[in-house]
Design a protein around this motif. Structure first.
Motif, PDB file in Angstrom:
ATOM      1  N   VAL A  91       8.199  -5.975  -2.140  1.00 23.85           N
ATOM      2  CA  VAL A  91       6.798  -6.304  -1.883  1.00 23.85           C
ATOM      3  C   VAL A  91       6.682  -7.795  -1.546  1.00 23.85           C
ATOM      4  N   ARG A  94       8.347  -8.203   2.151  1.00 25.85           N
ATOM      5  CA  ARG A  94       7.677  -7.567   3.287  1.00 25.85           C
ATOM      6  C   ARG A  94       6.497  -8.395   3.757  1.00 25.85           C
ATOM      7  N   GLY A  95       6.295  -8.404   5.039  1.00 24.31           N
ATOM      8  CA  GLY A  95       5.148  -9.099   5.601  1.00 24.31           C
ATOM      9  C   GLY A  95       5.477 -10.523   5.980  1.00 24.31           C
ATOM     10  N   LEU A 109      -1.747   3.263  12.540  1.00 24.50           N
ATOM     11  CA  LEU A 109      -2.904   2.536  12.031  1.00 24.50           C
ATOM     12  C   LEU A 109      -3.738   3.540  11.249  1.00 24.50           C
ATOM     13  N   ASN A 110      -4.238   3.119  10.090  1.00 25.82           N
ATOM     14  CA  ASN A 110      -5.044   4.033   9.294  1.00 25.82           C
ATOM     15  C   ASN A 110      -6.368   4.295  10.019  1.00 25.82           C
ATOM     16  N   TRP A 113      -9.974   2.810   8.624  1.00 29.75           N
ATOM     17  CA  TRP A 113     -10.321   1.408   8.397  1.00 29.75           C
ATOM     18  C   TRP A 113     -10.372   0.656   9.723  1.00 29.75           C
ATOM     19  N   PHE A 117      -9.941  -5.195   9.250  1.00 27.72           N
ATOM     20  CA  PHE A 117      -9.635  -4.973   7.835  1.00 27.72           C
ATOM     21  C   PHE A 117      -8.131  -4.829   7.626  1.00 27.72           C
ATOM     22  N   GLN A 118      -7.491  -4.088   8.546  1.00 29.27           N
ATOM     23  CA  GLN A 118      -6.062  -3.814   8.376  1.00 29.27           C
ATOM     24  C   GLN A 118      -5.216  -5.062   8.619  1.00 29.27           C
ATOM     25  N   VAL A 119      -5.734  -5.979   9.455  1.00 29.09           N
ATOM     26  CA  VAL A 119      -5.027  -7.241   9.650  1.00 29.09           C
ATOM     27  C   VAL A 119      -5.278  -8.156   8.447  1.00 29.09           C
ATOM     28  N   GLU A 121      -6.008  -7.494   5.341  1.00 29.58           N
ATOM     29  CA  GLU A 121      -5.327  -7.173   4.083  1.00 29.58           C
ATOM     30  C   GLU A 121      -3.855  -7.605   4.128  1.00 29.58           C
ATOM     31  N   THR A 122      -3.296  -7.625   5.348  1.00 20.49           N
ATOM     32  CA  THR A 122      -1.927  -8.108   5.486  1.00 20.49           C
ATOM     33  C   THR A 122      -1.851  -9.587   5.129  1.00 20.49           C
ATOM     34  N   ALA A 125      -2.501 -10.058   1.336  1.00 18.32           N
ATOM     35  CA  ALA A 125      -1.384  -9.629   0.483  1.00 18.32           C
ATOM     36  C   ALA A 125      -0.282 -10.675   0.466  1.00 18.32           C
ATOM     37  N   ASN A 126      -0.177 -11.451   1.541  1.00 12.90           N
ATOM     38  CA  ASN A 126       0.877 -12.451   1.604  1.00 12.90           C
ATOM     39  C   ASN A 126       0.338 -13.861   1.389  1.00 12.90           C
ATOM     40  N   LEU A 169      -0.729  -3.595  16.178  1.00 12.22           N
ATOM     41  CA  LEU A 169       0.395  -3.438  15.251  1.00 12.22           C
ATOM     42  C   LEU A 169       1.353  -4.622  15.342  1.00 12.22           C
ATOM     43  N   ILE A 172      -0.218  -7.309  13.387  1.00 12.94           N
ATOM     44  CA  ILE A 172       0.010  -7.107  11.954  1.00 12.94           C
ATOM     45  C   ILE A 172       1.450  -7.491  11.585  1.00 12.94           C
TER      46      ILE A 172
ATOM     47  N   TYR B 206       0.964   5.644   8.817  1.00 13.28           N
ATOM     48  CA  TYR B 206       0.205   4.431   8.501  1.00 13.28           C
ATOM     49  C   TYR B 206       0.400   3.988   7.061  1.00 13.28           C
ATOM     50  N   ALA B 212       4.909  -1.696   4.689  1.00 13.13           N
ATOM     51  CA  ALA B 212       5.697  -2.706   5.404  1.00 13.13           C
ATOM     52  C   ALA B 212       4.954  -4.026   5.544  1.00 13.13           C
ATOM     53  N   LYS B 213       3.610  -3.978   5.424  1.00 15.64           N
ATOM     54  CA  LYS B 213       2.829  -5.205   5.545  1.00 15.64           C
ATOM     55  C   LYS B 213       2.977  -6.081   4.318  1.00 15.64           C
TER      56      LYS B 213
END
Lengths: 547, 308
Positions: A91, A94-95, A109-110, A113, A117-119, A121-122, A125-126, A169, A172, B206, B212-213
């Motif tokens: 964890v 990653r990223g 891609l989910n 969302w 949002f998906q970018v 959270e990346t 998280a980091n 992607l 991301i 996904y 992976a993120k």
């Protein structure tokens, strides 16, 4: 491509072995794999599906499927062995240390969302979101080449095209500036011209950031064009490893040689074997089997509030297919090529124009005539996983058309099914098996056998080999070619892959936005393309310029 | 979205008329004379019987009876029961009780069903998963009245954790035990549905990309797996709300809950058309509205769904 004076590898894979535990015992997906990625370098792993190329790369980011395990060997990332690292350590890595760009932009891609949002959270998280995360998100999306990123960030994946999704992607994958990027077939689901743009952009971004790239691909041409080093994998083993151009020009391992020979993008045009039949049927003299004139299809698109908009998918298209020849219709997704196939198969009503098959108008056929027509024209579709009924045995699949058309009795039909299986080089024992027990290439052979059952005169192949690996693809194309010579079949071949066209077609129609922009013989199109669009398509074939 | 909602509300009218017409006809066609039943089988003077029959419009043809019913409905007059009470008042007393019961049951089944389903799905094949699967199968297989009496006896009588029957006021607290019985079978279904959905989604591409993120395991589960998995579950829960309201007859009987099911059961036995039709009419409306809410939740959970 910055390299320090004392180069220390960023990723070093040493004697890696990966095993999957299955109910039938362990499966060794990767054995004794060795390769190295230097900082800032691009290394490509090439191989067909099941060769272990993705598995090796996924092990480096701790994303092996649940039943997979690194059974021995080391994966050294910046000197640290992460082969058996804990989930917690991965964890962290990653990223921001190891990023990934996955294969299929449609499913990665989910859907529920927003892109932003998906970018975001990346970044969060980091720990890289900063004070104004939305601004950062827009910046990251803009870097990946998405215009108007603030608006795009507020949209959902389904509002994006495939190319745009892949850019998201990439955004991301690179958002946290990882030192290593794993790009798993990042463009195989995209059209060639989009593929080229995306790969160019990825090249620029990674070299600006100094990111090393581990590129996974089944396309040797693409690997040679994009990577400094190539790792060729076959059945879980690294069979060849070295500088890209050297491997391409001087392949040592027989598998690599086969791969180069059968890669459509690198091989020559249609075999000489075929010339004979083409000579017999001189276009112009022979009556065309299929004649399409001024064909148009307009769809009504709902715009909400009861409003409708007209969309012309096929616009005034005319072409002819002489008996016993192959005509390819080429174009990118959305060019209208599959719509033509569906109208020729009478699965979709035309808006205007004429489709004449063997002197007879298609489109206003009576129920009875249509039934007869169906017998003479058969389809082979793209996805051999979706087009065979999973609940039908292979025998039932092939026998069904015979039964529907009331041909023969039970015994003669069984004999016929055996013959057909033989024609597509499948053992008769396959009869009692089910689609899920067969590989993609085998399934496509079954689909061909099913299409041949009624002894049709024309076969419409809608992206019939697009879902297959190069070697399998070459075999299926060869089979189609043989069948044409033996039975005088006529093919309407719909594809997005110009390289395949060169292998199989006599005549080519190039489509863009529903219109035919250029048509001619295959040699004319390839050697002297007239329209700029065709030239773009040709230039975008990966690796074309390397040999 | 607005026009979609309006359209759906307008659709209520034919659905309501169709359902009440059908029920009205079924009760009309039921053999036996309700007036005779009213006197408890004792002989009744023909004059009294004729007067009562006329009072409840039972002497008129079917269409006239139904027409009169609809006419009164517009003025919110739902008719009177044979005991002379306004059906409106009966409903007003019973409906809130059943609504409380159904909402409690829905809460219990969704909260526990989803939580257990998620854990089971994420730990597929492990001990928790197997235990929960077997338990849910047991709950589905055993009839509600057996489960009901069992829980009433164990929890209410032996352990004395809750009162075994419900008082006339049917408070929230008293209804917890009946709600558990009512929601238990659905809980098992919600659990299994959630589990299947989670298993399906956790291997989605996904989800791997989210991992992976660099996202933590918890975030991947709650943000990326759970929301996508809830879509089929919400559909089930919505349809179930209607079923809970109408299907409470057995549970209300066991725990003596003065709710809609109780009312309906008695009315059917007496052949009391106005009460039966009124109760069914209300249930139809609840059903349709619950479905409308589900469709809206659906659009909320899945942005790909847009209603025009």
């Amino acid at each position: 491509m910055t390299q320090s004076a004392t180069p220390k590898p960023l990723l070093e894979v040493k004697d890696l072995a990966i095993t999957f535990s299955t109910p039938d015992g362990p499966v060794h997906a990767v054995r004794d794999a060795n390769f190295t990625v230097m900082p800032g370098e691009t290394v490509a792993i090439v191989g067909e599906s099941g060769s272990g190329k993705s598995t090796s790369a996924l092990a480096a980011i701790g994303l092996l499927a649940g039943n997979g395990k690194v059974s021995s060997g080391q994966i050294l990332f910046d000197g640290e062995d992460i082969a058996q690292a804990s989930e917690k350590r991965f964890v962290e890595l990653r990223g921001n240390h190891i990023g990934m760009v996955p294969q299929d932009p449609m499913s990665n891609l989910n859907p529920v969302w927003k892109i932003g949002f998906q970018v975001k959270e990346t970044l969060k998280a980091n720990g890289l979101a900063g004070d104004n995360p939305n601004k950062r998100v827009a910046q990251v999306l803009a870097d990946a080449g998405l215009p108007d990123p603030e608006t795009r960030a507020r949209q959902y994946p389904h509002e994006f095209s495939g190319g745009m999704r892949q850019r998201a992607l990439i955004a991301i994958g690179l958002a946290c500036r990882p030192r290593l990027l794993i790009a798993d077939e990042p463009t195989s689901a995209l059209d060639v011209t989009v593929q080229q743009q995306i790969l160019d952009h990825l090249d620029t971004m990674t070299s600006e950031l100094g990111t090393a790239v581990l590129l996974i691909t089944h396309d040797l041409g693409l690997a040679a064009e994009r990577a400094e080093k190539v790792v060729v994998m076959y059945k879980g083993r690294v069979v060849e490893y070295g500088p890209a151009l050297e491997i391409l020009r001087n392949p040592k391992h027989p598998y690599t040689q086969r791969l180069i020979n059968s890669a459509p993008s690198l091989s020559a045009q249609r075999g000489d074997k075929h010339e004979a039949i083409v000579d017999e049927v001189i276009p112009g003299k022979a009556e065309p089997l299929l004649k399409v004139s001024n064909l148009t299809k307009v769809f009504d698109i709902r715009k909400g509030f009861g409003k409708k908009e007209k969309f012309t998918a096929v616009d005034n298209v005319s072409f002819e297919i002489p008996k016993g020849t192959t005509t390819a219709v080429v174009g990118e997704s959305g060019s209208g090529k599959s719509t033509i196939a569906q109208m020729v198969l009478n699965l979709l009503d035309k808006t205007e124009g004429e489709i004449i098959f063997d002197g007879e108008q298609i489109g206003n056929l009576s129920e009875k005539h249509l039934f007869k027509y169906r017998r003479r024209v058969q389809p082979i579709f793209q996805d051999p996983y979706g087009s065979l009924d999973p609940m039908y045995s292979i025998f039932r699949t092939i026998e069904e058309p015979l039964r529907i058309h009331g041909i023969g009795n039970a015994a003669s039909r069984e004999k016929k099914v055996k013959e057909l299986l033989d024609q597509v080089s499948m053992p008769a024992s396959t009869m009692h098996r089910f689609p899920n027990e067969l590989s993609g290439g085998q399934r496509q052979r079954i689909a061909i056998a099913r299409a041949l059952a009624l002894q049709p005169e024309m076969i419409v192949c809608d992206e019939a080999v697009s879902a297959l690996d190069v070697l399998v693809q070459a075999q299926v194309l060869e089979l189609l070619d043989e069948l044409q010579r033996e039975m005088g079949l006529t093919y309407l071949f719909i594809t997005h892959d110009l390289a395949v066209v060169r292998q199989i077609a006599d005549n080519v129609c190039v489509m863009e936005h529903g219109k035919i922009v250029e048509q001619g013989t295959t040699d004319e199109i390839f050697d002297a393309p007239k329209s700029a669009y065709t030239r773009n398509l040709l230039a975008a074939i990966p690796g074309a310029s390397l040999i | 979205m607005l026009s979609f909602t309006l359209k759906r509300i307008v659709q209520l009218i034919p659905v309501f008329i169709g359902a009440t017409l059908l029920v009205y006809f079924l009760v009309f066609a039921t053999p036996g004379n309700p007036i005779a039943a009213l006197s408890g089988g004792k002989p009744m003077s023909p004059a009294t019987e004729a007067a009562l029959t006329a009072q409840y419009n039972l002497d008129k043809p079917f269409w006239v009876q139904y027409g009169l019913y609809l006419k009164n409905l517009v003025t919110l007059d739902l008719g009177t029961s044979f005991s002379g009470q306004e059906v409106r008042d009966l409903l007003a007393r019973a409906f809130p009780v059943t609504a409380r019961l159904a909402i409690l049951a829905l809460l219990i089944e969704s909260v526990f069903g989803i939580i257990f389903g998620v854990i089971a799905g994420m730990r597929k094949g492990k001990l928790f998963d197997s235990t929960v699967l077997i338990a849910s199968l047991l709950v589905i297989a055993v009839p509600t009245f057996v489960l009901g009496f069992l829980l009433q006896y164990v929890v209410g009588v032996k352990l004395e954790w809750a009162k075994p029957t419900v008082s006339g006021s049917a408070t929230w607290g008293e209804l917890i035990l009946p709600a558990l019985v009512l929601g238990l079978v659905s809980l098992a279904y919600v659990l299994r549905l959630t589990r299947t959905s989670i298993i399906e989604n956790k291997t989605a591409d996904y989800v791997r990309t989210a991992t992976a993120k660099g996202l933590s395991r918890n975030r991947v589960v709650t943000v990326h797996i759970l929301r996508n998995s809830l879509i089929p579950v919400v559909t089930y829960l919505g349809a179930d709300l209607g079923a809970l309201m109408g299907g409470a007859i057995v549970t209300e009987g066991i725990f003596n809950v003065p709710g809609v099911g109780h009312l309906l059961y008695q009315a059917i036995q007496k052949g009391e058309t106005p009460t039966v039709v009124a109760v069914v009419g209300v249930l139809v409306i609840v059903f349709v509205i619950a479905n409308l809410i589900v469709d809206m939740l659906y659009a909320l959970l899945d942005p790909r769904i847009r209603y025009a």
